[in-house]
Write a protein that holds these residues in place. Structure first.
Motif, PDB file in Angstrom:
ATOM      1  N   VAL A 195      27.668 -61.557  28.886  1.00  0.00           N
ATOM      2  CA  VAL A 195      28.998 -60.974  28.729  1.00  0.00           C
ATOM      3  C   VAL A 195      28.906 -59.518  29.166  1.00  0.00           C
ATOM      4  N   ASN A 196      30.031 -58.950  29.617  1.00  0.00           N
ATOM      5  CA  ASN A 196      30.016 -57.555  30.047  1.00  0.00           C
ATOM      6  C   ASN A 196      31.340 -56.880  29.711  1.00  0.00           C
ATOM      7  N   GLY A 197      31.361 -55.579  29.861  1.00  0.00           N
ATOM      8  CA  GLY A 197      32.568 -54.798  29.595  1.00  0.00           C
ATOM      9  C   GLY A 197      32.356 -53.360  29.989  1.00  0.00           C
ATOM     10  N   GLY A 198      33.471 -52.617  30.134  1.00  0.00           N
ATOM     11  CA  GLY A 198      33.338 -51.219  30.500  1.00  0.00           C
ATOM     12  C   GLY A 198      34.643 -50.615  30.992  1.00  0.00           C
ATOM     13  N   TYR A 199      34.505 -49.604  31.841  1.00  0.00           N
ATOM     14  CA  TYR A 199      35.615 -48.790  32.331  1.00  0.00           C
ATOM     15  C   TYR A 199      35.961 -49.216  33.750  1.00  0.00           C
ATOM     16  N   SER A 200      37.245 -49.153  34.107  1.00  0.00           N
ATOM     17  CA  SER A 200      37.670 -49.569  35.439  1.00  0.00           C
ATOM     18  C   SER A 200      38.806 -48.682  35.942  1.00  0.00           C
ATOM     19  N   GLY A 201      38.886 -48.555  37.256  1.00  0.00           N
ATOM     20  CA  GLY A 201      39.984 -47.850  37.904  1.00  0.00           C
ATOM     21  C   GLY A 201      40.508 -48.675  39.061  1.00  0.00           C
ATOM     22  N   ALA A 202      41.788 -48.496  39.407  1.00  0.00           N
ATOM     23  CA  ALA A 202      42.387 -49.310  40.468  1.00  0.00           C
ATOM     24  C   ALA A 202      43.387 -48.498  41.265  1.00  0.00           C
ATOM     25  N   HIS A 203      43.544 -48.871  42.540  1.00  0.00           N
ATOM     26  CA  HIS A 203      44.536 -48.248  43.423  1.00  0.00           C
ATOM     27  C   HIS A 203      45.559 -49.307  43.816  1.00  0.00           C
ATOM     28  N   GLY A 249      34.372 -59.372  30.439  1.00  0.00           N
ATOM     29  CA  GLY A 249      34.107 -60.547  31.258  1.00  0.00           C
ATOM     30  C   GLY A 249      32.823 -61.233  30.859  1.00  0.00           C
ATOM     31  N   GLY A 250      32.362 -62.091  31.721  1.00  0.00           N
ATOM     32  CA  GLY A 250      31.130 -62.821  31.472  1.00  0.00           C
ATOM     33  C   GLY A 250      30.809 -63.730  32.633  1.00  0.00           C
ATOM     34  N   GLY A 251      29.574 -64.236  32.641  1.00  0.00           N
ATOM     35  CA  GLY A 251      29.187 -65.108  33.736  1.00  0.00           C
ATOM     36  C   GLY A 251      27.807 -65.692  33.555  1.00  0.00           C
ATOM     37  N   VAL A 252      27.319 -66.297  34.633  1.00  0.00           N
ATOM     38  CA  VAL A 252      25.990 -66.904  34.666  1.00  0.00           C
ATOM     39  C   VAL A 252      25.309 -66.470  35.953  1.00  0.00           C
ATOM     40  N   GLU A 253      24.031 -66.077  35.837  1.00  0.00           N
ATOM     41  CA  GLU A 253      23.228 -65.700  36.992  1.00  0.00           C
ATOM     42  C   GLU A 253      21.963 -66.542  37.002  1.00  0.00           C
ATOM     43  N   ASN A 254      21.628 -67.126  38.145  1.00  0.00           N
ATOM     44  CA  ASN A 254      20.457 -67.993  38.205  1.00  0.00           C
ATOM     45  C   ASN A 254      19.692 -67.810  39.506  1.00  0.00           C
ATOM     46  N   LYS A 290      25.274 -65.345  41.179  1.00  0.00           N
ATOM     47  CA  LYS A 290      25.992 -65.205  39.911  1.00  0.00           C
ATOM     48  C   LYS A 290      27.470 -65.521  40.113  1.00  0.00           C
ATOM     49  N   THR A 291      28.055 -66.145  39.109  1.00  0.00           N
ATOM     50  CA  THR A 291      29.489 -66.428  39.080  1.00  0.00           C
ATOM     51  C   THR A 291      30.060 -65.767  37.833  1.00  0.00           C
ATOM     52  N   THR A 330      40.049 -62.082  37.490  1.00  0.00           N
ATOM     53  CA  THR A 330      39.349 -62.443  38.719  1.00  0.00           C
ATOM     54  C   THR A 330      38.170 -63.362  38.417  1.00  0.00           C
ATOM     55  N   ILE A 331      37.828 -64.177  39.399  1.00  0.00           N
ATOM     56  CA  ILE A 331      36.614 -64.991  39.384  1.00  0.00           C
ATOM     57  C   ILE A 331      35.908 -64.778  40.716  1.00  0.00           C
ATOM     58  N   SER A 332      34.627 -64.437  40.660  1.00  0.00           N
ATOM     59  CA  SER A 332      33.881 -64.151  41.881  1.00  0.00           C
ATOM     60  C   SER A 332      32.520 -64.841  41.853  1.00  0.00           C
ATOM     61  N   THR A 333      31.998 -65.086  43.043  1.00  0.00           N
ATOM     62  CA  THR A 333      30.629 -65.579  43.214  1.00  0.00           C
ATOM     63  C   THR A 333      29.905 -64.617  44.139  1.00  0.00           C
ATOM     64  N   SER A 334      28.716 -64.166  43.725  1.00  0.00           N
ATOM     65  CA  SER A 334      27.987 -63.153  44.481  1.00  0.00           C
ATOM     66  C   SER A 334      26.536 -63.571  44.694  1.00  0.00           C
TER      67      SER A 334
END
Length: 259
Positions: A148-156, A185-190, A205-206, A240-244
């Motif tokens: 799980v994750n969290g923090g600060y964000s900015g957007a334009h 958010g949160g995800g899985v990395e393998n 990771k997704t 959002t949902i992303s795969t990296s």
């Protein structure tokens, strides 16, 4: 008789010496090396893409009196984006991993911006955003991390050109602006060492992320950038949902023991 006894003694001595000489030294065998335990501590970089949904709670008010004219209505939209980032993780024991990271997103997630009082409608685009935060993960397996994750964000957010509901030009627009907020958010990395393929250091990771941005009073402007007397009061919530693809620089995952 003495001669026979001496002969037997000599034969026994010779036989013992020969047997001792025939015993070869035990061959030296190197003990097997213990395969290192997977270690997630270290730097990593990543890049990927995904899709998102945008929601905005909007109401119309007069300007400069700021008198609300409408109740809050929710508008939405969707789109795609790309992302790049970097981070550092610490593995505390065989179960827990914690880290810090920062990333940026760019693309085209569009949402409707609307003024029902004047009959104006338009599209507003989230052009780019960034985030910095922390994550805490639990190792499902030595090379699979659920977090799980969290923090600060900015957007334009880009500007909007309004049309009537029938599509005719109005000559009214809004300017672009920046907003700050926070995300969870949160995800899985393998590891990609799967199906017999060796890819040391490479991971996938997704991740799901939900970002909330501060409310903004958006001025409706004429072609001369003068106010037309109305503002749109809006906040933003993006999912959002992303795969990296991830590369870990000092990955020391499990290897086959050497002899």
């Amino acid at each position: 008789m003495k001669k026979i006894a001496l002969a037997l003694t000599a034969i026994a001595a010779m036989t013992g010496s020969a047997s001792a000489a025939d015993l070869a030294a035990r061959p030296y065998v190197k003990a097997p090396m213990v395969a290192p335990v997977a270690n997630w501590t270290g730097f990593y970089i990543f890049g990927g893409a995904g899709g998102g949904l945008s929601n905005s709670d909007q109401s119309i008010q007069t300007n400069p009196g700021a008198v609300p004219l409408t109740i809050t209505q929710r508008q939405g939209g969707s789109g795609w984006f790309g992302t790049v980032g970097a981070g550092y993780d610490w593995q505390f024991n065989s179960t827990w991993v914690a880290g810090v990271f920062a990333d940026g997103q760019f693309g085209s997630i569009r949402a409707t911006l609307q003024d029902p009082i004047n009959g104006f409608t338009g599209n507003q685009k989230l052009e780019d955003s960034w985030a910095a935060g922390v994550r805490l993960g639990w190792l499902v397996a030595p090379n699979v991390l659920s977090y799980v994750n969290g923090g600060y964000s900015g957007a334009h957010f880009g500007g909007t050109t309004f049309t009537t509901l029938s599509g005719a030009a109005t000559g009214i627009h809004t300017n672009s602006y920046n907003r700050n907020g926070w995300f969870v958010g949160g995800g899985v990395e393998n590891s990609l060492n799967i199906f017999g393929i060796s890819s040391p250091g490479w991971f996938m990771k997704t991740e799901y992320r939900s970002a909330f941005y501060d409310t903004k009073t958006i001025n409706e402007l004429t072609a001369a950038n003068a106010s037309n007397g109305f503002d749109i009061r809006a906040n933003h919530w993006n999912q959002t949902i992303s795969t990296s693809l991830v590369y870990r620089f000092n990955w020391t995952g499990p290897v086959v023991a050497k002899y």
